[in-house]
Design a protein around this motif. Sequence first.
Motif, PDB file in Angstrom:
ATOM      1  N   ILE A  25       0.835  -1.179  -0.002  1.00 57.73           N
ATOM      2  CA  ILE A  25       0.040  -0.188   0.032  1.00 57.73           C
ATOM      3  C   ILE A  25       0.706   1.236   0.068  1.00 57.73           C
ATOM      4  N   ALA A  26       1.772   1.346   0.907  1.00 55.78           N
ATOM      5  CA  ALA A  26       2.792   2.403   1.118  1.00 55.78           C
ATOM      6  C   ALA A  26       3.376   2.882  -0.321  1.00 55.78           C
ATOM      7  N   GLN A  27       3.902   1.638  -1.098  1.00 56.72           N
ATOM      8  CA  GLN A  27       4.400   1.919  -2.202  1.00 56.72           C
ATOM      9  C   GLN A  27       3.806   2.450  -3.121  1.00 56.72           C
ATOM     10  N   PHE A  49     -10.203   6.702  -2.848  1.00 65.85           N
ATOM     11  CA  PHE A  49     -10.094   5.492  -2.648  1.00 65.85           C
ATOM     12  C   PHE A  49     -11.256   5.083  -1.676  1.00 65.85           C
ATOM     13  N   ARG A  50     -11.981   4.263  -1.855  1.00 67.89           N
ATOM     14  CA  ARG A  50     -13.097   3.711  -0.914  1.00 67.89           C
ATOM     15  C   ARG A  50     -13.872   4.997  -0.476  1.00 67.89           C
ATOM     16  N   ASN A  51     -14.216   5.970  -1.430  1.00 69.07           N
ATOM     17  CA  ASN A  51     -15.092   7.026  -1.425  1.00 69.07           C
ATOM     18  C   ASN A  51     -14.361   8.269  -0.322  1.00 69.07           C
ATOM     19  N   GLN A  52     -12.835   7.883  -0.348  1.00 66.64           N
ATOM     20  CA  GLN A  52     -12.343   9.029   0.554  1.00 66.64           C
ATOM     21  C   GLN A  52     -11.393   9.672  -0.566  1.00 66.64           C
ATOM     22  N   ARG A  53     -11.173  11.265  -0.463  1.00 66.94           N
ATOM     23  CA  ARG A  53     -10.384  11.636  -1.340  1.00 66.94           C
ATOM     24  C   ARG A  53      -9.063  12.043  -0.667  1.00 66.94           C
ATOM     25  N   TYR A  54      -7.943  11.758  -1.170  1.00 65.93           N
ATOM     26  CA  TYR A  54      -6.541  11.877  -0.313  1.00 65.93           C
ATOM     27  C   TYR A  54      -5.802  12.843  -1.601  1.00 65.93           C
ATOM     28  N   PRO A  55      -5.403  13.997  -0.947  1.00 64.53           N
ATOM     29  CA  PRO A  55      -4.423  14.834  -1.882  1.00 64.53           C
ATOM     30  C   PRO A  55      -3.013  14.328  -1.761  1.00 64.53           C
ATOM     31  N   LEU A  56      -2.134  14.257  -2.919  1.00 59.36           N
ATOM     32  CA  LEU A  56      -1.050  13.671  -3.057  1.00 59.36           C
ATOM     33  C   LEU A  56       0.136  14.472  -3.480  1.00 59.36           C
ATOM     34  N   GLN A  57      -0.114  15.755  -3.278  1.00 56.81           N
ATOM     35  CA  GLN A  57       0.858  16.699  -3.920  1.00 56.81           C
ATOM     36  C   GLN A  57       2.171  16.856  -3.150  1.00 56.81           C
ATOM     37  N   THR A  58       2.154  16.335  -1.963  1.00 53.02           N
ATOM     38  CA  THR A  58       3.465  16.352  -1.286  1.00 53.02           C
ATOM     39  C   THR A  58       3.833  15.071  -0.532  1.00 53.02           C
ATOM     40  N   TYR A  62       0.721  10.268   4.660  1.00 51.31           N
ATOM     41  CA  TYR A  62      -0.552  10.063   5.422  1.00 51.31           C
ATOM     42  C   TYR A  62      -1.648   9.420   4.704  1.00 51.31           C
ATOM     43  N   CYS A  63      -1.625   9.407   3.353  1.00 52.48           N
ATOM     44  CA  CYS A  63      -2.759   8.559   2.741  1.00 52.48           C
ATOM     45  C   CYS A  63      -2.371   7.166   2.836  1.00 52.48           C
ATOM     46  N   GLU A 120      -4.758   1.499   7.560  1.00 54.60           N
ATOM     47  CA  GLU A 120      -5.938   1.409   8.795  1.00 54.60           C
ATOM     48  C   GLU A 120      -7.339   0.993   8.218  1.00 54.60           C
ATOM     49  N   THR A 121      -7.579   1.287   6.987  1.00 57.17           N
ATOM     50  CA  THR A 121      -8.753   1.132   6.688  1.00 57.17           C
ATOM     51  C   THR A 121      -9.112  -0.312   6.071  1.00 57.17           C
ATOM     52  N   LEU A 122      -8.024  -0.684   5.511  1.00 61.32           N
ATOM     53  CA  LEU A 122      -7.896  -2.116   4.984  1.00 61.32           C
ATOM     54  C   LEU A 122      -7.591  -3.279   5.945  1.00 61.32           C
ATOM     55  N   LYS A 123      -6.841  -2.870   7.367  1.00 65.27           N
ATOM     56  CA  LYS A 123      -6.163  -3.810   8.123  1.00 65.27           C
ATOM     57  C   LYS A 123      -7.301  -4.915   8.623  1.00 65.27           C
ATOM     58  N   TYR A 124      -8.491  -4.397   9.072  1.00 66.99           N
ATOM     59  CA  TYR A 124      -9.572  -5.496   9.564  1.00 66.99           C
ATOM     60  C   TYR A 124     -10.462  -5.896   8.537  1.00 66.99           C
ATOM     61  N   LEU A 125      -9.941  -6.119   7.256  1.00 65.18           N
ATOM     62  CA  LEU A 125     -11.030  -6.597   6.162  1.00 65.18           C
ATOM     63  C   LEU A 125     -10.481  -8.099   6.298  1.00 65.18           C
ATOM     64  N   PRO A 126     -11.307  -8.948   5.795  1.00 60.51           N
ATOM     65  CA  PRO A 126     -11.083 -10.155   5.762  1.00 60.51           C
ATOM     66  C   PRO A 126     -10.105 -10.387   4.611  1.00 60.51           C
ATOM     67  N   LEU A 127      -9.368 -11.487   4.434  1.00 63.59           N
ATOM     68  CA  LEU A 127      -8.212 -11.544   3.509  1.00 63.59           C
ATOM     69  C   LEU A 127      -8.491 -11.331   2.162  1.00 63.59           C
ATOM     70  N   ALA A 128      -9.568 -12.253   1.665  1.00 61.79           N
ATOM     71  CA  ALA A 128     -10.088 -12.023   0.243  1.00 61.79           C
ATOM     72  C   ALA A 128     -10.401 -10.356  -0.210  1.00 61.79           C
ATOM     73  N   GLU A 129     -11.253  -9.946   0.781  1.00 65.36           N
ATOM     74  CA  GLU A 129     -11.768  -8.506   0.437  1.00 65.36           C
ATOM     75  C   GLU A 129     -10.528  -7.640   0.464  1.00 65.36           C
ATOM     76  N   ARG A 130      -9.632  -7.842   1.275  1.00 64.93           N
ATOM     77  CA  ARG A 130      -8.305  -6.925   1.493  1.00 64.93           C
ATOM     78  C   ARG A 130      -7.585  -7.048   0.024  1.00 64.93           C
ATOM     79  N   GLN A 131      -7.250  -8.166  -0.414  1.00 64.56           N
ATOM     80  CA  GLN A 131      -6.781  -8.470  -1.461  1.00 64.56           C
ATOM     81  C   GLN A 131      -7.267  -7.908  -2.781  1.00 64.56           C
TER      82      GLN A 131
END
Length: 322
Positions: A125-127, A141-150, A156-157, A163-174
């Motif tokens: 995710i970080a990469q 992503f997932r109805n959230q808007r994240y600026p990527l200018q810096t 932060y994004c 944190e958003t994907l951490k507690y998803l079941p494995l198949a959904e996370r993938q």
Amino acid sequence: MMGTVIFRIVQRILATLSKNRLTILTYHRVAPEGQVTFQPALTTEQFEQQLIWIKRYYTVLTLAQAGQLAAQGTLPANAAVITIDDGYSDCYEHIYPLLLKHNLTASFFITTAGLAEGQLWEESIAQAVIDAPLARSELVFRNQRYPLQTYQQRLYCSQQVIETLKYLPLAERQTELKQLWQLAGAPSAAQQFLTQAQIREMALQGMEFGAHTVNHPILALEQDDVALAEIVQSKQQLEAILQQQVVSFAYPNGQYGRDFSERHQAMVAAAGFHYAVSTNAGSNTDLKQQAHRLCRISPWPTSEGRFLYSLLNGSGKHYDAS
């Protein structure tokens, strides 16, 4: 003079507390000062200082060694195990050389998907976010808007998406992770994980390797067949690499009652693991009863007094990235 007095006092305290007591320390990432990681990390200097303190006050064993000695009634006083979770490349580049330098050993818990894919989902995710093309000024992503200018916005994004994907079941996370890579448009993933050759070399030098599932799912979120497969297959894959039995396991995230249950402990035992570690803080005084739910301590304090206090009262602070 004062240092000698403190040393003797601590030794006396340890002597009164150490009967059948095993302290298990847990680490994840170690990196040189200024190197960015996407989990909390000790610097190499901090980690080496802690090794010096551990060596001063404790007899360091692997988890398998400690379990065997405890079963024989010969666990030494002030016994401790150093554990490192996940299997990132800093295990070989920074942690392993320092262990050798100080004639210490450790137990490394490997999430085996990283061996094939070169990284785990959090680093992926970080990469994806940080290495997205510079022309991409935002990510939706997932109805959230994240600026990527810096860079800080990208960092932060990535942290928020983890944190958003951490507690998803494995198949959904993938599934979500694949979509993230498509949206971000980043180049292909880079190698950030141990290799099979490195694991074999480290094992020959006395390091223990245990399993940490295949894909690092939260076992409590998965159906029993998926959880069991994650446990069993990680053991099989490591044993194929090492050509020796793997007897130790670490629960992903590792909080009993939230991330795993007695049902998963039974799976781990049935799979042939003799020992399993949680991230519940505390020490261990009955390895037979606690064998598949051992407590660990994250000794983050950087002064010797605070470091020892966290070990003596079993209050080390854990973060949920294990």
